[in-house]
Design an enzyme around this catalytic site. Structure first.
Site, short mmCIF file in Angstrom:
data_model
loop_
_atom_site.label_atom_id
_atom_site.label_comp_id
_atom_site.label_asym_id
_atom_site.label_seq_id
_atom_site.Cartn_x
_atom_site.Cartn_y
_atom_site.Cartn_z
N GLY A 12 1.07 -1.44 -0.02
CA GLY A 12 -0.02 0.14 0.03
C GLY A 12 0.95 1.25 0.14
O GLY A 12 2.03 1.24 0.11
N VAL A 14 1.32 3.72 2.39
CA VAL A 14 2.02 3.85 3.48
C VAL A 14 3.12 2.80 3.47
O VAL A 14 4.26 3.03 4.07
CB VAL A 14 1.15 3.83 4.77
CG1 VAL A 14 2.06 3.91 6.07
CG2 VAL A 14 0.19 5.01 4.66
N ARG A 117 -5.72 3.69 18.83
CA ARG A 117 -5.54 4.99 19.30
C ARG A 117 -6.37 5.40 20.52
O ARG A 117 -5.71 6.20 21.30
CB ARG A 117 -5.77 6.03 18.21
CG ARG A 117 -4.57 6.12 17.06
CD ARG A 117 -5.06 7.08 16.00
NE ARG A 117 -4.30 7.19 14.89
CZ ARG A 117 -4.73 7.38 13.82
NH1 ARG A 117 -6.05 7.69 13.74
NH2 ARG A 117 -3.92 7.14 12.61
N CYS A 156 -2.86 11.82 10.44
CA CYS A 156 -1.67 12.65 9.83
C CYS A 156 -2.32 14.23 10.04
O CYS A 156 -1.25 15.34 9.92
CB CYS A 156 -1.50 12.42 8.44
SG CYS A 156 -3.01 12.11 7.32
N GLN A 183 -6.34 19.37 3.01
CA GLN A 183 -5.39 18.01 3.18
C GLN A 183 -5.39 17.52 1.65
O GLN A 183 -6.32 17.35 0.67
CB GLN A 183 -6.41 16.88 4.02
CG GLN A 183 -6.36 17.30 5.19
CD GLN A 183 -7.12 16.57 6.15
OE1 GLN A 183 -7.98 16.88 6.99
NE2 GLN A 183 -7.21 15.24 5.89
N SER A 186 -3.23 12.28 -1.43
CA SER A 186 -2.61 11.12 -0.91
C SER A 186 -2.98 10.76 0.45
O SER A 186 -2.99 9.71 0.93
CB SER A 186 -1.22 11.39 -1.03
OG SER A 186 -0.59 12.29 -0.08
N GLY A 187 -3.66 11.71 1.35
CA GLY A 187 -4.14 11.23 2.66
C GLY A 187 -5.05 10.41 2.59
O GLY A 187 -5.70 9.63 3.58
N LYS A 213 -11.34 12.87 15.13
CA LYS A 213 -10.01 12.48 15.24
C LYS A 213 -9.14 13.31 15.58
O LYS A 213 -8.62 13.17 16.54
CB LYS A 213 -9.42 11.65 13.96
CG LYS A 213 -10.11 10.09 13.55
CD LYS A 213 -9.35 9.60 12.37
CE LYS A 213 -10.00 8.48 11.78
NZ LYS A 213 -9.47 7.77 10.62
N HIS A 250 -0.49 18.46 4.22
CA HIS A 250 -1.60 18.95 4.62
C HIS A 250 -1.20 20.65 4.99
O HIS A 250 -0.30 20.62 5.85
CB HIS A 250 -2.12 18.08 5.76
CG HIS A 250 -2.62 16.81 5.49
ND1 HIS A 250 -2.89 16.38 4.16
CD2 HIS A 250 -3.16 15.90 6.25
CE1 HIS A 250 -3.29 15.17 3.96
NE2 HIS A 250 -3.30 14.70 5.45
N ASN A 337 2.06 14.85 5.07
CA ASN A 337 1.29 13.45 5.55
C ASN A 337 1.60 12.28 5.36
O ASN A 337 1.36 11.36 6.34
CB ASN A 337 -0.34 13.60 5.05
CG ASN A 337 -0.16 13.74 3.53
OD1 ASN A 337 0.29 14.56 2.76
ND2 ASN A 337 -0.78 12.44 2.71
#
Length: 359
Positions: A12, A14, A117, A156, A183, A186-187, A213, A250, A337
């Site tokens: 992926g 990331v 988280r 991010c 943003q 790609s985020g 978030k 971002h 990000n």
């Protein structure tokens, strides 16, 4: 001896950033890589090649590192903890919880997903910002009977805001924040990502779950660890998160109400002094400038500032007094990000934990 690591979710967006961030790393060596069942048993370079067109779905400007090209991708079930010292997880949140808890029973897991988280015994760590929250990992291990732990990065979008707010909270007692984010595409990831037809010549004024978030994570990151629990920072956070036709990075406009009056020059000085004394100085992935404040009123800009210190620097500009808030300050920030806000930030976190003896 380098620490033996695995990257989960390696094909992926990331995961590819992890591949790059760990190339020739002085402390960590990628020993195993894993992805979905459809990629298992294939060489990395073949798994990211479209079988019909031959197109390589490698999304980064830099070439694919040689070390990973011929590595065989394994299924997650075939990755064995006893052969590893650390796992980097870039799995989607739905699957991440089971995968990360499986490995955390034996070894540390550094994660970019949201799966853990918001658990009370899980710190959301930004190296240099809330290093003392690392002690909560000991509580997590005790609570869950794990030998390892899960240490997630924030969303991010939260990263740049929390980094710039830390010196303001410490120095001036920030009380209220209003933030609007612009943003990068790609985020949203590459699959499914954002449709080119939707984002071209457009701004999308809603990103699902993003605003909650940022609100929750900012308070947790900037809170205090007291008696094994995080007491969130006593500030109100309101934000509007939008998607704009920018590839990477971002940008955020921030309005802050302080407990006492200050001026732009003192805010600039506080950020610069904080940056000069940052705890992560000297770590392999740490930037030369943790926070960079611009004098040019046209900065920061994604196209000009995303490559500063390989995307690891948070850039601030247009610091001004605000006329709506009492004791108000406003500024613009830029944060990459996919670098500091994602894989390379996760590697920096692993470096900090390594130095503290957690890995």
């Amino acid at each position: 001896m380098k620490k033996r690591v695995a990257v989960i979710g390696v094909t992926g967006a990331v995961g590819q950033e992890f591949v790059l961030a760990l190339n020739n790393h002085p402390w960590f060596e990628v020993k195993q890589i894993a992805a979905s069942e459809r990629s298992a048993k294939k060489k990395f370079v073949e798994a990211i090649r479209d079988p019909n067109s031959g197109i390589l779905k490698w999304h980064l400007r830099e070439p694919i590192p040689e070390y990973v090209k011929d590595m065989i991708i394994e299924s997650v079930d075939d990755i064995k903890s006893e052969n590893l010292d650390l796992v980097f997880s870039s799995v989607e949140s739905e699957a991440a919880r089971d995968i990360e808890s499986k490995f955390a029973q034996d070894i540390p897991v550094i994660s970019t997903s949201a799966a853990y988280r918001y658990e009370a015994d899980v710190p959301i760590l930004i190296p240099g910002i809330n290093d003392d929250h690392v002690a909560l990992l000991d509580q997590q291990k005790k609570n869950r009977g794990w030998k390892g732990f899960v240490a997630p990065l924030p969303n991010c979008t939260t990263t740049g805001l929390a980094i710039t707010m830390k010196p303001l909270l410490d120095k001036f007692g920030a009380q209220k924040i209003i933030m609007t984010s612009m943003q990068a595409m790609s985020g949203a990831g590459r699959s499914p990502g954002v449709s080119a037809l939707d984002i071209t010549d457009n701004i999308i004024p809603y990103i699902p779950k993003e605003e909650d978030k940022v609100r929750l994570e900012t308070g947790k990151i900037l809170g205090k660890l007291i008696d094994g629990k995080i007491d969130p920072a006593k500030m109100k956070v309101s934000c509007t998160c939008t998607r704009v036709p920018v590839i990477d990075g971002h940008t955020e406009t921030v309005f802050v109400e302080m407990a006492s009056h200050t001026d732009p020059e003192n805010v600039k000085k506080a950020m610069q002094e904080f940056s000069s004394k940052i705890s992560v100085t000297g770590l392999p992935s740490a930037p030369k400038d943790y926070l960079l404040v611009h004098e040019d009123p046209t900065r920061p800009q994604p196209r000009l500032d995303r490559e500063i210190n390989d995307g690891m620097t948070t850039v601030v500009g247009r610091i001004r007094e605000d006329t709506v808030f009492d004791n108000g300050i406003k500024y613009v920030l830029f944060s990459h990000n996919e670098k500091m806000g994602s894989a390379k930030g996760a590697v920096l976190l692993a470096e900090m934990l390594y130095k503290k003896g957690y890995i």
